[in-house]
Design an enzyme around this catalytic site. Structure first.
Site, short mmCIF file in Angstrom:
data_model
loop_
_atom_site.label_atom_id
_atom_site.label_comp_id
_atom_site.label_asym_id
_atom_site.label_seq_id
_atom_site.Cartn_x
_atom_site.Cartn_y
_atom_site.Cartn_z
N LYS A 47 0.99 -1.46 0.07
CA LYS A 47 0.10 0.04 -0.16
C LYS A 47 0.71 1.09 0.02
CE LYS A 47 -2.74 -2.04 3.01
NZ LYS A 47 -3.74 -1.99 4.97
N GLY A 48 2.13 1.00 0.47
CA GLY A 48 3.01 1.92 0.79
C GLY A 48 3.02 3.23 -0.66
N GLU A 103 7.56 1.75 -6.35
CA GLU A 103 7.53 1.65 -4.96
C GLU A 103 7.67 3.09 -4.26
OE1 GLU A 103 7.52 -0.42 -2.98
OE2 GLU A 103 9.00 -2.11 -2.77
N ASP A 104 7.96 2.60 -2.32
CA ASP A 104 7.52 3.89 -2.20
C ASP A 104 9.38 4.30 -1.18
OD1 ASP A 104 7.52 1.56 -0.84
OD2 ASP A 104 6.22 2.15 0.71
N ASP A 107 15.48 -0.07 0.83
CA ASP A 107 15.50 -0.12 2.67
C ASP A 107 16.62 -0.93 2.09
OD1 ASP A 107 16.37 0.18 4.83
OD2 ASP A 107 15.16 -0.80 5.66
N LYS A 135 16.81 4.52 0.92
CA LYS A 135 17.84 5.14 2.21
C LYS A 135 19.21 4.93 1.92
CE LYS A 135 14.82 3.69 5.69
NZ LYS A 135 14.06 2.94 6.62
N PHE A 156 13.95 5.59 10.26
CA PHE A 156 12.38 5.01 9.86
C PHE A 156 11.67 6.15 9.39
CE2 PHE A 156 8.58 3.56 10.47
CZ PHE A 156 8.06 1.99 10.11
N VAL A 157 10.79 6.69 8.49
CA VAL A 157 9.80 7.09 8.15
C VAL A 157 8.18 7.06 8.08
CG1 VAL A 157 11.54 9.47 6.84
CG2 VAL A 157 10.38 7.30 5.34
N ASP A 163 3.89 4.17 6.45
CA ASP A 163 3.11 3.27 7.74
C ASP A 163 3.90 3.12 8.82
OD1 ASP A 163 3.45 1.34 6.94
OD2 ASP A 163 2.46 -0.33 8.26
N ARG A 169 0.06 6.73 7.22
CA ARG A 169 -0.02 6.60 6.11
C ARG A 169 -0.58 7.83 5.27
NH1 ARG A 169 0.73 1.31 4.20
NH2 ARG A 169 0.14 -0.33 5.22
P1 5GP Z 1 12.96 -3.81 1.47
O1 5GP Z 1 12.77 -5.45 0.47
O2 5GP Z 1 13.42 -2.52 0.52
O3 5GP Z 1 13.99 -4.04 2.88
O4 5GP Z 1 11.99 -2.71 2.02
C1 5GP Z 1 11.43 -2.19 1.20
C2 5GP Z 1 10.17 -2.41 1.76
O5 5GP Z 1 9.80 -2.52 4.13
C3 5GP Z 1 8.90 -0.69 1.67
O6 5GP Z 1 8.04 -1.15 0.14
C4 5GP Z 1 8.09 -0.42 3.05
O7 5GP Z 1 7.32 -0.97 3.21
C5 5GP Z 1 8.87 -1.10 4.35
N1 5GP Z 1 10.12 0.36 3.98
C6 5GP Z 1 11.24 -0.06 4.66
N2 5GP Z 1 11.72 0.96 5.36
C7 5GP Z 1 10.79 1.92 5.87
C8 5GP Z 1 10.70 2.86 6.41
O8 5GP Z 1 11.52 3.97 6.84
N3 5GP Z 1 9.07 3.55 6.96
C9 5GP Z 1 8.15 2.64 6.74
N4 5GP Z 1 6.80 3.17 7.12
N5 5GP Z 1 8.47 2.13 5.75
C10 5GP Z 1 9.47 1.43 5.27
#
Ligand code: 5GP
Length: 183
Positions: A47-48, A103-104, A107, A135, A156-157, A163, A169
């Site tokens: 949903k992000g 994508e939002d 990380d 990040k 962490f945002v 969310d 959100r």
């Molecule tokens: P990744 O696979 O890149 O580690 O994680 C991606 C997902 O983790 C993002 O789509 C999001 O849902 C969640 N995520 C990672 N960092 C953050 C953050 O700082 N805040 C929030 N709300 N979600 C995050």
């Protein structure tokens, strides 16, 4: 009773509503040029990415198709494993289409890498990625989105679709959550 307002839990606004809007306008301008005449399919990662996706799509000046995918990542010791479960798949076949995954936030980058491989195996004409945030952290597998909104630190945002336990959100800005909120 504790009064729970966003103001109580947000430490600092990282990107204001105006700053986000200005960057999304720039990205949409670039995408409108790059995808002109290609009838691309923009895939929203729920949903992000929902707010980013809606704002981006409505600013596009060329024709686009829209579709949605929902994923949940398996976690081990609160760390992303890169193994992603598809909760809602795309409605249509993407063979021969120019696909852009929206994508939002990146990380570890494992979710986006997984989705790119998954959709890439369905024989699209092309598959590219855009993320609103990335990040700035060391990763097991470096990922370079084709388009990026902002490069940030490791905080962490929340807000603008992102969310914490399904809260925040709806904030119009992106803010850093107070560490005491989640510790
Ligand atoms: P990744 O696979 O890149 O580690 O994680 C991606 C997902 O983790 C993002 O789509 C999001 O849902 C969640 N995520 C990672 N960092 C953050 C953050 O700082 N805040 C929030 N709300 N979600 C995050």
């Amino acid at each position: 009773m504790k009064i729970t307002t966003a103001e109580n839990d947000i430490q600092e606004i990282l990107y204001s509503e105006e700053t986000i809007k200005a960057r999304v306008v720039e990205l949409a301008k670039q995408l409108s040029v790059d995808y002109n005449g290609l009838d691309p399919l923009f895939v929203c990662v729920l949903k992000g990415a929902s707010f980013f996706y809606a704002d981006l799509c409505r600013l596009m000046s060329c024709r686009i198709f829209m579709d949605f995918i929902a994923v949940s990542s398996y976690e081990s010791n609160a760390k992303s494993t890169g193994v992603v479960r598809i909760i809602k798949d795309l409605d249509k076949n993407i063979t021969g289409k120019h696909v852009l995954i929206v994508e939002d936030i990146i990380d570890t980058g494992l979710t986006l890498a997984y989705l790119k491989d998954l959709l890439g195996a369905r024989k699209p004409a092309s598959v590219k990625t855009i993320s609103l945030l990335q990040k700035d952290i060391p990763r097991p597998r470096e990922i370079h989105p084709d388009y990026l909104g902002f490069r940030m630190g490791s905080q962490f945002v929340v807000g603008y679709g992102l969310d914490y336990s399904d809260y925040y959100r709806n904030l119009p800005y992106i803010g850093i959550l107070k560490p005491e909120t989640y510790s």
